[in-house]
Motif scaffolding. Structure first.
Motif, mmCIF file in Angstrom:
data_model
loop_
_atom_site.group_PDB
_atom_site.id
_atom_site.type_symbol
_atom_site.label_atom_id
_atom_site.label_comp_id
_atom_site.label_asym_id
_atom_site.label_seq_id
_atom_site.Cartn_x
_atom_site.Cartn_y
_atom_site.Cartn_z
ATOM 1 N N LEU A 176 4.371 -0.094 8.177
ATOM 2 C CA LEU A 176 3.055 -0.729 8.169
ATOM 3 C C LEU A 176 3.114 -2.100 8.835
ATOM 4 O O LEU A 176 2.249 -2.456 9.643
ATOM 5 C CB LEU A 176 2.533 -0.844 6.739
ATOM 6 N N LEU A 177 4.139 -2.880 8.496
ATOM 7 C CA LEU A 177 4.274 -4.205 9.104
ATOM 8 C C LEU A 177 4.505 -4.089 10.607
ATOM 9 O O LEU A 177 3.992 -4.898 11.392
ATOM 10 C CB LEU A 177 5.418 -4.962 8.442
ATOM 11 N N ALA A 178 5.274 -3.089 11.027
ATOM 12 C CA ALA A 178 5.503 -2.890 12.459
ATOM 13 C C ALA A 178 4.197 -2.544 13.166
ATOM 14 O O ALA A 178 3.918 -3.037 14.262
ATOM 15 C CB ALA A 178 6.528 -1.783 12.672
ATOM 16 N N ALA A 179 3.377 -1.703 12.529
ATOM 17 C CA ALA A 179 2.093 -1.328 13.125
ATOM 18 C C ALA A 179 1.162 -2.522 13.246
ATOM 19 O O ALA A 179 0.293 -2.549 14.124
ATOM 20 C CB ALA A 179 1.433 -0.234 12.283
ATOM 21 N N ARG A 180 1.357 -3.513 12.384
ATOM 22 C CA ARG A 180 0.537 -4.724 12.443
ATOM 23 C C ARG A 180 1.141 -5.801 13.332
ATOM 24 O O ARG A 180 0.651 -6.922 13.391
ATOM 25 C CB ARG A 180 0.327 -5.270 11.032
ATOM 26 N N GLY A 181 2.241 -5.466 14.021
ATOM 27 C CA GLY A 181 2.824 -6.387 14.982
ATOM 28 C C GLY A 181 3.763 -7.422 14.406
ATOM 29 O O GLY A 181 4.076 -8.414 15.070
ATOM 30 N N VAL A 182 4.266 -7.219 13.195
ATOM 31 C CA VAL A 182 5.197 -8.182 12.596
ATOM 32 C C VAL A 182 6.591 -7.943 13.170
ATOM 33 O O VAL A 182 7.101 -6.821 13.119
ATOM 34 C CB VAL A 182 5.224 -8.029 11.058
ATOM 35 N N LEU A 200 -2.156 -8.387 4.261
ATOM 36 C CA LEU A 200 -2.440 -9.820 4.186
ATOM 37 C C LEU A 200 -1.270 -10.627 4.726
ATOM 38 O O LEU A 200 -1.451 -11.618 5.436
ATOM 39 C CB LEU A 200 -2.737 -10.216 2.740
ATOM 40 N N ALA A 201 -0.059 -10.204 4.385
ATOM 41 C CA ALA A 201 1.120 -10.898 4.889
ATOM 42 C C ALA A 201 1.164 -10.839 6.413
ATOM 43 O O ALA A 201 1.480 -11.825 7.084
ATOM 44 C CB ALA A 201 2.381 -10.281 4.300
ATOM 45 N N ALA A 202 0.838 -9.672 6.969
ATOM 46 C CA ALA A 202 0.876 -9.508 8.419
ATOM 47 C C ALA A 202 -0.178 -10.356 9.119
ATOM 48 O O ALA A 202 -0.012 -10.725 10.286
ATOM 49 C CB ALA A 202 0.680 -8.042 8.778
ATOM 50 N N SER A 203 -1.254 -10.671 8.409
ATOM 51 C CA SER A 203 -2.343 -11.425 9.035
ATOM 52 C C SER A 203 -2.085 -12.925 9.066
ATOM 53 O O SER A 203 -2.799 -13.661 9.745
ATOM 54 C CB SER A 203 -3.656 -11.153 8.288
ATOM 55 N N VAL A 204 -1.065 -13.384 8.337
ATOM 56 C CA VAL A 204 -0.764 -14.817 8.274
ATOM 57 C C VAL A 204 0.592 -15.063 8.918
ATOM 58 O O VAL A 204 1.617 -14.653 8.377
ATOM 59 C CB VAL A 204 -0.751 -15.320 6.813
ATOM 60 N N PRO A 205 0.643 -15.719 10.075
ATOM 61 C CA PRO A 205 1.937 -15.962 10.728
ATOM 62 C C PRO A 205 2.777 -16.936 9.920
ATOM 63 O O PRO A 205 2.252 -17.795 9.213
ATOM 64 C CB PRO A 205 1.532 -16.561 12.086
ATOM 65 N N PRO A 206 4.103 -16.823 10.006
ATOM 66 C CA PRO A 206 4.976 -17.772 9.303
ATOM 67 C C PRO A 206 4.855 -19.159 9.909
ATOM 68 O O PRO A 206 4.323 -19.344 10.998
ATOM 69 C CB PRO A 206 6.375 -17.183 9.511
ATOM 70 N N ALA A 207 5.356 -20.138 9.197
ATOM 71 C CA ALA A 207 5.251 -21.521 9.654
ATOM 72 C C ALA A 207 5.959 -21.743 10.983
ATOM 73 O O ALA A 207 5.544 -22.557 11.804
ATOM 74 C CB ALA A 207 5.823 -22.456 8.588
#
Length: 240
Positions: A176-182, A200-207
């Protein structure tokens, strides 16, 4: 020369198609549930006529409802979608929105967020569904598991199936995360397999690039609102 929105594929139909395609591509796992829905849509003689999907908020029930809608449309079936968020416990309102399912043979009746009108369950089973047109099938999605009468009734027991939608496993979570481009280095087994939390995690880029992802206050607030729903009082929210 200026191209029209239709020529660019950005018209209403084009947007709807692209949205459905994107959602279909983002659905990972759920092979057992999809197999049941596919058999129902194919008209298999041994397939149930009513599938009742249940599980906690954010677990992916609505994604499966959309999957059923898309597959139904691809096979030429008419789709009637009823959303419990816009209903109350008045069966007349339900009848108004779902009336087409009683007239068109082969209709697929989709009832999402059924927990919002759960008091209608007995009426739905004992009254409304008996009026459906020939070869109609029904998919219900609710946070609340079905009552025992579906299985205790010898007739419904042969036509009904309950599908408990469970968390994704580690491999499915990564997919799922891969499909969201993570990026691969930022994926991890977390969120308890909740598709909502993962999305939700995938929608928020890390710092910073490559840094581990950490939830922000906004993300946690959204999770509480979506997972828990309405709370009895304002005191419950800070407690959660």
């Amino acid at each position: 020369m200026t191209e029209t929105r239709e020529e660019l594929g950005l018209g209403a139909a084009g947007l709807a198609g692209r949205l459905a395609q994107a959602r279909a591509g983002a659905l990972v796992g759920r092979e057992p549930e999809r197999a049941v829905l596919d058999r129902m849509l194919s008209g298999a003689a041994d397939a149930p006529l009513v599938a009742y999907m249940h599980g906690p908020g954010g677990i992916g029930k609505s994604s499966l409802v959309r999957y059923a809608a898309r597959q139904a449309e691809l096979t030429g079936r008419r789709v009637v979608h009823v959303d419990g968020r816009f209903l109350d416990a008045d069966p007349r309102r339900f009848e108004e929105l779902a009336a087409a399912a009683c007239a068109a043979p082969g209709t697929v009746l989709l009832i999402d967020t059924f927990e919002q009108c759960q008091p209608l369950e007995a009426w739905l089973r004992e009254t409304f569904l008996l009026r459906l047109a020939d070869h109609a099938i029904v998919v219900v999605a609710s946070r609340i598991s079905p009552d025992a009468e579906w299985s205790l009734d010898p007739g419904w027991a042969q036509l009904f199936t309950a599908l408990a939608v469970r968390p994704l496993d580690a491999a499915q979570s990564h997919a799922l995360l891969a499909a969201r481009g993570v990026p691969a280095e930022q994926r991890g087994a977390f969120a308890g397999g909740s598709p909502l939390a993962l999305s939700l995690a995938a929608s928020v880029p890390p710092a910073a690039p490559g840094a581990p992802w950490e939830p922000t206050g906004d993300v946690l607030t959204t999770l509480v609102e979506r997972l828990v729903g309405d709370l009895p009082s304002a005191i419950h929210r800070p407690a959660l």
